[in-house]
Design an enzyme around this catalytic site. Structure first.
Site, PDB file in Angstrom:
ATOM      1  CG  MET A  14      11.612  84.878  28.194  1.00  0.00           C
ATOM      2  SD  MET A  14      11.553  83.144  27.685  1.00  0.00           S
ATOM      3  CE  MET A  14      12.412  83.154  26.117  1.00  0.00           C
ATOM      4  CG  MET A  67       5.157  80.120  21.067  1.00  0.00           C
ATOM      5  SD  MET A  67       6.541  80.357  19.948  1.00  0.00           S
ATOM      6  CE  MET A  67       7.875  79.690  20.940  1.00  0.00           C
ATOM      7  CG  MET A 109       6.031  82.492  25.363  1.00  0.00           C
ATOM      8  SD  MET A 109       7.382  81.794  24.393  1.00  0.00           S
ATOM      9  CE  MET A 109       7.059  80.058  24.658  1.00  0.00           C
ATOM     10  CG  HIS A 157      10.341  74.546  28.621  1.00  0.00           C
ATOM     11  ND1 HIS A 157      10.141  75.356  29.724  1.00  0.00           N
ATOM     12  CD2 HIS A 157      10.245  75.358  27.544  1.00  0.00           C
ATOM     13  CE1 HIS A 157       9.943  76.603  29.321  1.00  0.00           C
ATOM     14  NE2 HIS A 157       9.990  76.629  27.993  1.00  0.00           N
ATOM     15  CB  SER A 177      12.567  73.770  24.940  1.00  0.00           C
ATOM     16  OG  SER A 177      11.709  74.180  23.891  1.00  0.00           O
ATOM     17  CG  HIS A 219       7.466  79.552  28.346  1.00  0.00           C
ATOM     18  ND1 HIS A 219       8.671  79.778  27.708  1.00  0.00           N
ATOM     19  CD2 HIS A 219       6.981  80.778  28.701  1.00  0.00           C
ATOM     20  CE1 HIS A 219       8.908  81.076  27.686  1.00  0.00           C
ATOM     21  NE2 HIS A 219       7.900  81.709  28.265  1.00  0.00           N
ATOM     22  CG  ASP A 270      13.048  79.283  27.769  1.00  0.00           C
ATOM     23  OD1 ASP A 270      13.721  78.776  26.867  1.00  0.00           O
ATOM     24  OD2 ASP A 270      11.795  79.301  27.765  1.00  0.00           O
ATOM     25  CG  ASP A 300       8.815  76.783  24.497  1.00  0.00           C
ATOM     26  OD1 ASP A 300       8.800  77.545  25.481  1.00  0.00           O
ATOM     27  OD2 ASP A 300       9.813  76.111  24.171  1.00  0.00           O
ATOM     28  N   GLY A 311      16.572  73.830  24.196  1.00  0.00           N
ATOM     29  CA  GLY A 311      15.889  73.196  23.076  1.00  0.00           C
ATOM     30  C   GLY A 311      16.863  72.715  22.026  1.00  0.00           C
TER      31      GLY A 311
HETATM   32  C1  DX5 Z   1      11.572  80.535  23.053  1.00  0.00           C
HETATM   33  C2  DX5 Z   1      11.195  79.412  23.969  1.00  0.00           C
HETATM   34  C3  DX5 Z   1      12.304  78.524  24.349  1.00  0.00           C
HETATM   35  C4  DX5 Z   1      13.015  77.880  23.186  1.00  0.00           C
HETATM   36  C5  DX5 Z   1      14.429  77.682  23.572  1.00  0.00           C
HETATM   37  O1  DX5 Z   1      10.526  81.426  22.949  1.00  0.00           O
HETATM   38  O2  DX5 Z   1      10.614  79.898  25.177  1.00  0.00           O
HETATM   39  O3  DX5 Z   1      11.903  77.550  25.310  1.00  0.00           O
HETATM   40  O4  DX5 Z   1      12.482  76.658  22.803  1.00  0.00           O
HETATM   41  O5  DX5 Z   1      15.114  77.198  22.466  1.00  0.00           O
HETATM   42  P1  DX5 Z   1      16.699  77.246  22.409  1.00  0.00           P
HETATM   43  O6  DX5 Z   1      17.202  76.437  23.573  1.00  0.00           O
HETATM   44  O7  DX5 Z   1      17.005  76.649  21.098  1.00  0.00           O
HETATM   45  O8  DX5 Z   1      17.096  78.687  22.525  1.00  0.00           O
HETATM   46 ZN    ZN Z   2      10.178  78.353  26.778  1.00  0.00          ZN
END
Ligand code: DX5
Ligand code: ZN
Length: 216
Positions: free
Chosen positions: A140, A40, A71, A36, A11, A69, A173, A38, A195
């Site tokens: 999640m 948001m 969100m 990946h 990520s 992804h 994730d 993210d 990530g």
């Molecule tokens: C959180 C994201 C993840 C995030 C994971 O909302 O969907 O993809 O980047 O990060 P780590 O691996 O640091 O938990």
């Molecule tokens: Zn994610």
């Protein structure tokens, strides 16, 4: 039991955005499988990240599949834009759509693979109506919104229960590292999104190799 190849999807949320192309090249050359991304919107989750214009540049930085992804509230409004920017997989949240089936159809009609995700408080039963219309389910294991949070092991029950009835990709994730990836692999996950665990390491290739060993 799933016989698919297990996939590692770094990520980029925890990458250095000022050197994003280099960061992506490092994990690409380090042997990861997908990237990946993210997205948001500050509504569905209390954080803001990136949208189609940045994804267009990420698309130029790698040939790996982009696992996007979403969100965001009512992602149906932007599926065309994300697809044109170069998204290969688009995962929406069941909690964020009035018309989940219509949103999944929109993703597929644009020629992308469709995924669906649930936040930790949402029961897996919410996914039942869509099991036959998705290519991927993203479970999640932290509250969505931020990288660097702690893995919630109780979410592995969701993976186990989905594994018995879903033959597509199960992605996991949030808080994934060598230890939690191993547990998730045992529970039946196929795609491992990580990530902070990857990007905080100086030697990304070495860490990707450790992750690969843990899940195989
Ligand atoms: C959180 C994201 C993840 C995030 C994971 O909302 O969907 O993809 O980047 O990060 P780590 O691996 O640091 O938990
Ligand atoms: Zn994610």
């Amino acid at each position: 039991m799933s016989l698919k190849k297990k996939l590692i999807a770094p990520s980029i949320l925890s990458a250095d955005f000022g050197r994003l192309a280099d960061e992506i090249a490092e994990v690409d050359q380090g042997g990861c499988d997908w990237i990946h991304v993210d997205v948001m919107d500050g509504h569905f989750v209390p954080n803001l990240t990136i949208g189609p214009p940045v994804i267009r540049w990420i698309r130029k930085a790698t040939r790996l599949p982009l696992d996007v992804h979403l969100m965001i509230e009512e992602p149906i409004r932007y599926i065309g834009d994300f697809r044109e920017a170069g998204s290969d997989w688009m995962t929406i949240h069941v909690e964020a759509c009035q018309d989940v089936s219509g949103t999944l159809k929109e993703i597929k009609s644009r020629g992308a693979k469709a995924g669906i995700s649930i936040r930790p408080k949402t029961d897996v039963a919410a996914l039942e109506p869509y099991l036959s219309s998705v290519d991927l389910i993203l479970v999640m294991t932290v509250e969505p919104g931020f990288g660097g949070q702690v893995f919630m092991p109780e979410m592995l029950d969701k993976v186990r229960s989905l594994r018995s009835k879903f033959s597509g990709y199960i992605s996991i994730d949030g808080g994934i590292n060598v230890e939690t990836a191993r547990q998730a692999a045992q529970a039946g996950a196929d795609v491992f999104v990580a990530g902070s665990a990857i990007f905080k390491e100086r030697n990304r290739k070495a860490y990707l190799n450790k992750l690969r060993d843990a899940i195989s």
